[in-house]
Design an enzyme around this catalytic site. Structure first.
Site, PDB file in Angstrom:
ATOM      1  N   ASP A  28       0.867  -1.171   0.000  1.00 37.60           N
ATOM      2  CA  ASP A  28       0.000   0.000   0.000  1.00 37.60           C
ATOM      3  C   ASP A  28       0.911   1.230   0.000  1.00 37.60           C
ATOM      4  OD1 ASP A  28      -2.129   1.734   0.028  1.00 37.60           O
ATOM      5  OD2 ASP A  28      -3.198   0.735   1.646  1.00 37.60           O
TER       6      ASP A  28
HETATM    7  C1  NOJ Z   1      -3.945   3.979   0.179  1.00 37.44           C
HETATM    8  C2  NOJ Z   1      -5.140   3.086   0.305  1.00 37.44           C
HETATM    9  O1  NOJ Z   1      -5.100   2.383   1.523  1.00 37.44           O
HETATM   10  C3  NOJ Z   1      -5.281   2.093  -0.835  1.00 37.44           C
HETATM   11  O2  NOJ Z   1      -6.514   1.446  -0.696  1.00 37.44           O
HETATM   12  C4  NOJ Z   1      -5.143   2.786  -2.150  1.00 37.44           C
HETATM   13  O3  NOJ Z   1      -5.353   1.893  -3.198  1.00 37.44           O
HETATM   14  C5  NOJ Z   1      -3.775   3.427  -2.227  1.00 37.44           C
HETATM   15  N1  NOJ Z   1      -3.650   4.413  -1.168  1.00 37.44           N
HETATM   16  C6  NOJ Z   1      -3.503   4.089  -3.567  1.00 37.44           C
HETATM   17  O4  NOJ Z   1      -4.252   5.235  -3.695  1.00 37.44           O
END
Ligand code: NOJ
Length: 748
Positions: free
Chosen positions: A281
């Protein structure tokens, strides 16, 4: 976006390596192509493939990095010309000519916004969910985005957690089925199709169990619960061919997912045979420093790579440290090669080597009429009727004047819900606009919002709303949450309607006019007192672009509600976590317990005769999982099963008759629950094992048949073996998790 336009033509054939596969020999061709590429790649180029960046506003700053092959993926770039331009550099000006993979959070629609996933889950309709994902894929791919960070299949049992909005609810089985439907929709029949986008089930794993519902918080999920509750949707995703996986932000029992070798290597690769790639993530690699799991970026990169994170989303730690780590023998070349293999495999499968560019001359598919119609149907099927006293809904011809009040009646941005990077509120059709457009010539509409937005504390506007109510036959109160109150990092401890919305509903109800409360929110809210003074409650998890026309159709009976709750609604926050498939205690609630106000003064304490409940809230939720009314009514009769004793290898046929006993043609969602009465460990009081949508004309009876293979009763038992344990089982078929016809059978 500042960028030198360097594109002339996009029809370019790959000169170095052709990854075209011949039918019948596809996977060996893919493997051969990967090995050909790997053999030629420098270490820097390999690390580049493992590096995902969020590009700066001025793209010319990254041109050199792309040229050197030091970027394998970008996220959050949605300008098709810019994507083509970067891709052209990757394809023509790099040594290896490996295309970039462009990712984006396309969660519930790209431009045409569908209901938030929690809303789509209320449809209990995999086909509808699949179509929604297909529309999202077609629109996103048309702009050069070939990878979405979805579906979010975290089991979510805590409405304080803002990200419950993005989830498919609390139930493992429902989430598994609908998660697969989304993957099928995103990825299409073949990843290679230019309208297909790679799915990325997330967040692996346990993120939804954040302590106290506070986002990013630690989780404490023991392995058995992990395997029985949180992992199955992800296993189903692997079986459905999901191309990629994303790790979660949380640490579970002290181990951050991004450094968790057990889940990423043992479970995902070894037990499930996943062949796609794993992305972290956002900066979750370097965030392991904050967790206190790695002392610096170098150690974080080492732990992530060794755990099995193939691609680093934006932390930059792979680029910074992989070489050093390799020299110091803290990671192996084999590990790097495997990560690169996984990434190249997906790029090849997406057909990016042959078709790296998006055709910008094609006519636009964004907000296509058929997409809007599908979004409307999704919003219709996602709406849940929670109360309908005196059959106030649907509104009939006797209604001449309606008062439309509440901050959500005309909130084009907020009804779209969370995670809509690309949705444009100018396309939103709000309930107010839809009511005016479709029914404005038949009924008088008095609009007085009362408060301006959901958090608005000001009460001055309420007098005008009350006045409108007095002059109307019915009040439609559109309340709920602004979209920004749910979603990532938007956790709450108070789930009552925000601002002065409670006062607004109470004030209009006081006029004595029937109040229909229409909620649009990102989570279950504690709406008990609002529901009490309302004659009807129609709950819509943020319904998206076409929410307005869908709700208007439902209110006036052009459509009949069929949605069921994918998540339990607590009465008060103190009951959380609350979910239907909880275990039994040794002292289960009996239903005749003494409540707080009934305890005699100075009553003596005793341990005898007590049960598990809250003195001030009882045991039951406000509305149970699976609950939802219709304008019609249904009766379940004649439940029968094909056998009352079965072997673990057999299937049980379960049949019941469902009659539409009301006056509307309508659809009922029949649900099948099972309880494994005695196990080697305690088992849930009920588990959803199947469901089906049953369209029934008024007066019609249909026999519904479920086939329940006994293997669906398997679980990870005391010895952590995945088995069906012999013994007694109870089975229910009914309209929700608390009602239904009941029978029993034995597994031998
Ligand atoms: C953080 C989020 O937790 C995740 O779900 C998302 O896909 C990513 N950022 C990218 O934006």
């Amino acid at each position: 976006m500042k960028f030198i336009k360097i594109i002339s033509a996009y029809l370019i054939m790959l000169p170095l390596v052709s990854c075209q596969s011949t039918p019948g020999d596809a996977s060996s061709n893919v493997d051969r192509n990967i090995e050909t590429l790997l053999k030629e790649m420098t270490l820097e180029e390999k690390i580049g493939q493992m590096n995902q960046i969020s590009p700066p506003e001025d793209l010319s700053q990254i041109v050199d990095l792309v040229k050197k092959g030091e970027i394998g993926s970008v996220l959050n770039l949605v300008d098709p010309e810019a994507i083509n331009a970067l891709q052209q550099i990757a394809m023509e000006e790099t040594r290896m000519k490996i295309p970039l993979i462009v990712g984006r959070d396309v969660i519930h629609g790209f431009k045409t916004i569908f209901p938030i996933p929690l809303g789509q889950a209320a449809s209990f309709n995999p086909e509808l969910v699949k179509e929604g994902a297909r529309v999202a894929a077609v629109e996103a791919a048309s702009q050069g985005v070939r990878w979405t960070f979805a579906p979010m299949i975290d089991i979510a049992r805590d409405p304080r957690w803002g990200r419950i909005a993005e989830s498919l609810g609390e139930d493992t089985y429902l989430t598994s089925v609908l998660g697969v439907a989304m993957i099928d929709g995103f990825q299409g029949d073949n990843l290679n199709d230019p309208t297909s986008i790679a799915a990325c089930p997330k967040h692996f794993v346990g993120y939804g169990a954040a302590e106290s519902g506070k986002d990013y918080n630690s989780t404490f999920i023991p392995e058995r619960t992990l395997r029985n509750v949180y992992l199955p949707p992800f296993k189903a995703a692997v079986d459905a061919g999901a191309a990629t996986f994303m790790t979660s932000f949380n640490d579970n029992d002290g181990v951050p997912s991004t450094g968790n070798r057990f889940i990423l290597d043992q479970v995902l690769r070894k037990e499930w045979g996943f062949t796609g790639f794993v992305v972290s993530d956002w900066a979750s690699v370097s965030e392991m420093i904050n967790h206190g799991f790695a002392k610096d970026g170098k150690e974080a990169a080492m732990k992530a790579i060794n755990a099995g994170v193939d691609m680093d989303m934006v932390s930059g730690t792979y680029v910074a440290y992989v070489k050093e780590l390799l020299n110091e023998k803290k990671i192996t070349m084999q590990t790097i090669d495997d990560a690169v293999r996984n990434i190249l495999r997906i790029k090849i499968k997406l057909g990016l080597f042959e078709n790296p560019y998006v055709d910008i001359s094609a006519s636009s598919v964004l907000y296509a009429e058929e997409h809007l119609l599908k979004a409307k149907e999704a919003a219709v099927q996602s709406a849940i009727l929670l109360k309908n006293d005196n059959e106030i809904l649907p509104l009939n011809e006797s209604i001449k004047t309606i008062a439309v009040v509440g901050p959500m009646a005309d909130a084009p941005h907020d009804q779209l819900g969370t995670w809509i990077f690309d949705g444009d509120k100018n396309y939103t059709q709000t309930p107010l606009k839809a009511l005016q457009a479709e029914y404005g010539d038949k009924v008088r509409i008095l609009y007085a919002p009362g408060t301006a937005y959901s958090r608005d504390m000001r009460t001055e506007g309420i007098a005008a709303a009350v006045n409108a109510a007095r002059n109307a036959d019915v009040v439609l109160a559109f309340v709920g949450e602004e979209s920004i109150l749910s979603g990532e990092a938007h956790s709450l401890t108070n789930l009552d309607l925000q601002g002065a919305q409670n006062e607004l509903i109470a004030a209009v109800a006081k006029t004595g006019k029937p109040v229909v409360t229409v909620v649009m929110a990102g989570r279950p809210l504690t709406i008990g007192r609002d529901a009490e003074v309302s004659e009807a409650v129609l709950y819509n998890f943020h319904p998206g672009t076409m929410g307005g026309p869908a709700i208007a159709d439902l209110l006036f009976g052009k459509a009949v509600p069929s949605g069921k709750l994918p998540v339990t609604f607590p009465k008060v926050v103190g009951q959380i976590p609350m979910y239907h498939s909880h275990n039994n205690t040794g002292r289960p609630y009996q239903g005749n317990e003494t409540m707080l106000q009934d305890i005699p003064l100075e009553a003596g304490q005793t341990s005898l005769g007590n049960t598990s409940f809250h003195l001030d809230a009882g045991f039951d939720p406000l509305y149970p999982f699976g609950y939802g009314l219709s304008y019609s009514t249904f009766s379940y009769t004649n439940l029968r099963i094909s056998a009352d004793k079965l072997k673990t290898t057999e299937s049980l046929t379960v049949m019941t008759d469902i009659t539409n006993t009301g006056k509307y043609d309508a659809t009922e969602i029949a649900q099948l629950y099972v309880q494994d009465c005695f196990g080697s460990v305690t088992r849930p009081v009920k588990e959803l094992k199947d469901f089906t949508r049953v369209p029934l004309k008024a007066g019609e009876t249909k026999t519904v048949t479920f086939t329940l293979p006994m293997e669906k009763l398997a679980y990870y038992n005391l010895d952590m073996n995945y088995v069906v344990e012999a013994g007694e089982f109870k089975l229910w078929v009914g309209p929700n998790s608390q009602e239904g016809l009941k029978t029993a059978f034995v597994v031998e």
